[in-house]
Write an enzyme that holds these catalytic residues in place. Structure first.
Site, PDB file in Angstrom:
ATOM      1  CB  SER A  30     -63.274  57.049  51.619  1.00 51.18           C
ATOM      2  OG  SER A  30     -64.549  56.802  52.178  1.00 51.18           O
ATOM      3  CB  THR A  32     -65.360  52.229  48.132  1.00 49.11           C
ATOM      4  OG1 THR A  32     -65.600  53.007  46.960  1.00 49.11           O
ATOM      5  CG2 THR A  32     -63.918  52.426  48.569  1.00 49.11           C
ATOM      6  CE  LYS A  36     -68.966  49.965  45.928  1.00 51.30           C
ATOM      7  NZ  LYS A  36     -69.862  51.014  45.454  1.00 51.30           N
ATOM      8  CG  ASN A  44     -72.699  49.539  49.941  1.00 55.55           C
ATOM      9  OD1 ASN A  44     -73.573  48.778  50.350  1.00 55.55           O
ATOM     10  ND2 ASN A  44     -72.797  50.844  50.058  1.00 55.55           N
ATOM     11  CG  ASP A 101     -73.235  51.834  46.728  1.00 53.62           C
ATOM     12  OD1 ASP A 101     -72.949  52.691  47.581  1.00 53.62           O
ATOM     13  OD2 ASP A 101     -72.401  51.028  46.259  1.00 53.62           O
ATOM     14  CB  ALA A 146     -73.226  49.293  31.309  1.00 57.05           C
ATOM     15  N   GLY A 147     -71.548  50.091  34.486  1.00 58.49           N
ATOM     16  CA  GLY A 147     -70.654  49.492  35.476  1.00 58.49           C
ATOM     17  C   GLY A 147     -71.416  48.971  36.677  1.00 58.49           C
ATOM     18  N   GLY A 148     -70.688  48.696  37.756  1.00 60.04           N
ATOM     19  CA  GLY A 148     -71.283  48.113  38.951  1.00 60.04           C
ATOM     20  C   GLY A 148     -72.379  48.973  39.547  1.00 60.04           C
ATOM     21  CE1 TYR A 151     -68.330  59.906  46.513  1.00 56.52           C
ATOM     22  CE2 TYR A 151     -67.269  61.718  47.667  1.00 56.52           C
ATOM     23  CZ  TYR A 151     -67.370  60.380  47.391  1.00 56.52           C
ATOM     24  OH  TYR A 151     -66.499  59.498  47.988  1.00 56.52           O
TER      25      TYR A 151
HETATM   26  P1  NDP Z   1     -67.205  50.845  36.919  1.00 57.17           P
HETATM   27  O1  NDP Z   1     -65.728  50.858  36.741  1.00 57.17           O
HETATM   28  O2  NDP Z   1     -67.876  49.574  37.320  1.00 57.17           O
HETATM   29  O3  NDP Z   1     -67.901  51.320  35.517  1.00 57.17           O
HETATM   30  C1  NDP Z   1     -67.471  52.446  34.842  1.00 57.17           C
HETATM   31  C2  NDP Z   1     -68.444  52.803  33.703  1.00 57.17           C
HETATM   32  O4  NDP Z   1     -68.047  54.077  33.200  1.00 57.17           O
HETATM   33  C3  NDP Z   1     -68.435  51.843  32.531  1.00 57.17           C
HETATM   34  O5  NDP Z   1     -69.751  51.731  32.026  1.00 57.17           O
HETATM   35  C4  NDP Z   1     -67.531  52.540  31.508  1.00 57.17           C
HETATM   36  O6  NDP Z   1     -67.837  52.243  30.172  1.00 57.17           O
HETATM   37  C5  NDP Z   1     -67.880  53.984  31.782  1.00 57.17           C
HETATM   38  N1  NDP Z   1     -66.834  54.950  31.426  1.00 57.17           N
HETATM   39  C6  NDP Z   1     -65.654  55.139  32.021  1.00 57.17           C
HETATM   40  N2  NDP Z   1     -64.986  56.175  31.440  1.00 57.17           N
HETATM   41  C7  NDP Z   1     -65.783  56.628  30.457  1.00 57.17           C
HETATM   42  C8  NDP Z   1     -65.661  57.674  29.505  1.00 57.17           C
HETATM   43  N3  NDP Z   1     -64.572  58.463  29.450  1.00 57.17           N
HETATM   44  N4  NDP Z   1     -66.680  57.889  28.646  1.00 57.17           N
HETATM   45  C9  NDP Z   1     -67.801  57.112  28.686  1.00 57.17           C
HETATM   46  N5  NDP Z   1     -67.971  56.092  29.555  1.00 57.17           N
HETATM   47  C10 NDP Z   1     -66.970  55.861  30.440  1.00 57.17           C
HETATM   48  O7  NDP Z   1     -67.534  52.024  37.921  1.00 57.17           O
HETATM   49  P2  NDP Z   1     -68.658  52.120  39.048  1.00 57.17           P
HETATM   50  O8  NDP Z   1     -69.983  51.816  38.463  1.00 57.17           O
HETATM   51  O9  NDP Z   1     -68.211  51.366  40.250  1.00 57.17           O
HETATM   52  O10 NDP Z   1     -68.564  53.672  39.442  1.00 57.17           O
HETATM   53  C11 NDP Z   1     -68.952  54.687  38.526  1.00 57.17           C
HETATM   54  C12 NDP Z   1     -68.876  56.048  39.219  1.00 57.17           C
HETATM   55  O11 NDP Z   1     -69.788  56.088  40.305  1.00 57.17           O
HETATM   56  C13 NDP Z   1     -67.511  56.402  39.812  1.00 57.17           C
HETATM   57  O12 NDP Z   1     -67.199  57.706  39.378  1.00 57.17           O
HETATM   58  C14 NDP Z   1     -67.741  56.374  41.314  1.00 57.17           C
HETATM   59  O13 NDP Z   1     -66.954  57.332  41.969  1.00 57.17           O
HETATM   60  C15 NDP Z   1     -69.214  56.750  41.409  1.00 57.17           C
HETATM   61  N6  NDP Z   1     -69.901  56.255  42.626  1.00 57.17           N
HETATM   62  C16 NDP Z   1     -70.545  57.154  43.452  1.00 57.17           C
HETATM   63  C17 NDP Z   1     -71.211  56.731  44.592  1.00 57.17           C
HETATM   64  C18 NDP Z   1     -71.872  57.728  45.483  1.00 57.17           C
HETATM   65  O14 NDP Z   1     -72.238  57.358  46.624  1.00 57.17           O
HETATM   66  N7  NDP Z   1     -72.108  58.940  45.056  1.00 57.17           N
HETATM   67  C19 NDP Z   1     -71.274  55.305  44.972  1.00 57.17           C
HETATM   68  C20 NDP Z   1     -70.604  54.433  44.022  1.00 57.17           C
HETATM   69  C21 NDP Z   1     -69.943  54.908  42.898  1.00 57.17           C
HETATM   70  P3  NDP Z   1     -67.162  50.964  29.386  1.00 57.17           P
HETATM   71  O15 NDP Z   1     -67.979  49.765  29.760  1.00 57.17           O
HETATM   72  O16 NDP Z   1     -67.282  51.332  27.958  1.00 57.17           O
HETATM   73  O17 NDP Z   1     -65.732  50.877  29.859  1.00 57.17           O
END
Ligand code: NDP
Length: 263
Positions: free
Chosen positions: A14, A59, A63, A84, A99, A122-124, A209
């Protein structure tokens, strides 16, 4: 000296300690920001008070636990189900989500004429940024690899698609909000689908990033302006810091010192 921290697992990578300590030192605040590796998210509140922290960032993957650890959570963080930023006042913990606003600020600073946005993932984080973007007036569509996580977006009235049922049309901005490319060389969606999206887009943003992901490399081949997640990280940090110092310093002052962590 006031103590602040970031909770995560992993947390060694981090940038937040460097960002916040630059700003604390530059602005003459008697405070220190550390990192705390937390295995069990349900222990967050206990560890927070044991260490006498005054504030924290949170992080992956804590969260949602952070939201449960707080006595009060602001309405936006509640609506996206993730906290966060935690601020302590007396014996109470107040939770926020910076965020999403961090992403919005980064997009606004990009300075492009954007109306429609397709978010991959579609994650967090997708959950948080989709709500704030729609509230800010953008037209938002969500595309995810699998159907499960799309349900909550659908329930909130977003247009949602899996790779199978998505007909790539024209969007001004393509956002990679998946973790594809973070620790591997994968693209966030099938290459043909990305080709259709990127060939019609005005710009692309990856929220990952610190590296040029395969998604950004591909975007460059379409001569698009690109942006990684560094500005989002910076602005979520500035917004958290504003809360830590209870308005004693302006956004611009904090930004100026925090930016130095990215040089
Ligand atoms: P989550 O674990 O909640 O969600 C991950 C998502 O990525 C899901 O929709 C998943 O799909 C998809 N996914 C994972 N691997 C693949 C792949 N190989 N191909 C296609 N889809 C994929 O993660 P977060 O939302 O918490 O974080 C996502 C990213 O955001 C991370 O890389 C994190 O580092 C970055 N981030 C950056 C921040 C910043 O300040 N710049 C702040 C917060 C996060 P499925 O549902 O099908 O599994």
């Amino acid at each position: 000296m006031k103590q602040f921290t970031i909770f995560g697992n992993p947390v060694a990578h981090s940038k937040s300690p460097c960002m916040h300590n630059m700003a604390f030192a530059g602005l003459g605040e008697d405070a220190l920001y550390t990192r705390t590796l937390l295995q069990d998210g349900s222990k967050l509140r206990e560890v927070f008070f044991e260490n006498n922290f005054m504030g924290a960032n949170v992080t992956v993957p804590h969260k949602e636990d952070a939201l449960r650890a707080c006595d009060e959570v602001d309405s936006f963080a509640k609506s996206v189900g993730a906290v966060n930023t935690i601020v302590r006042q007396g014996d109470k913990l107040y939770g926020y989500n910076t965020d999403a606003l961090g992403f919005l600020k980064a997009l606004q600073k990009f300075g492009l004429d954007i109306k429609s946005i397709v978010i991959l993932g579609a994650g967090g984080t997708a959950k948080a940024i989709s709500v704030i973007l729609r509230d800010a007036g953008y037209e938002v569509t969500i595309v995810n690899r699998s159907a499960g996580r799309l349900e909550s977006f659908k329930a909130q009235g977003f247009k949602t698609y899996t790779f199978e049922d998505f007909e790539a049309s024209s969007y001004d901005l393509v956002v990679n909000s998946t973790s594809a490319g973070l620790e591997d060389d994968s693209l966030p969606a099938p290459k043909e689908m990305l080709a259709k999206l990127l060939s019609k887009a005005k710009a692309s943003i990856d929220i990952i990033y610190g590296k040029e992901t395969p998604f950004l490399k591909l975007s460059k081949t379409y001569n698009l302006p690109i942006k990684d997640g560094s500005d989002m990280l910076l602005y979520q940090g500035v917004l958290a810091f504003e809360k830590f110092v209870e308005g004693r310093h302006s956004f611009e002052e904090i930004e100026a010192y925090m930016k130095r962590a990215f040089i």
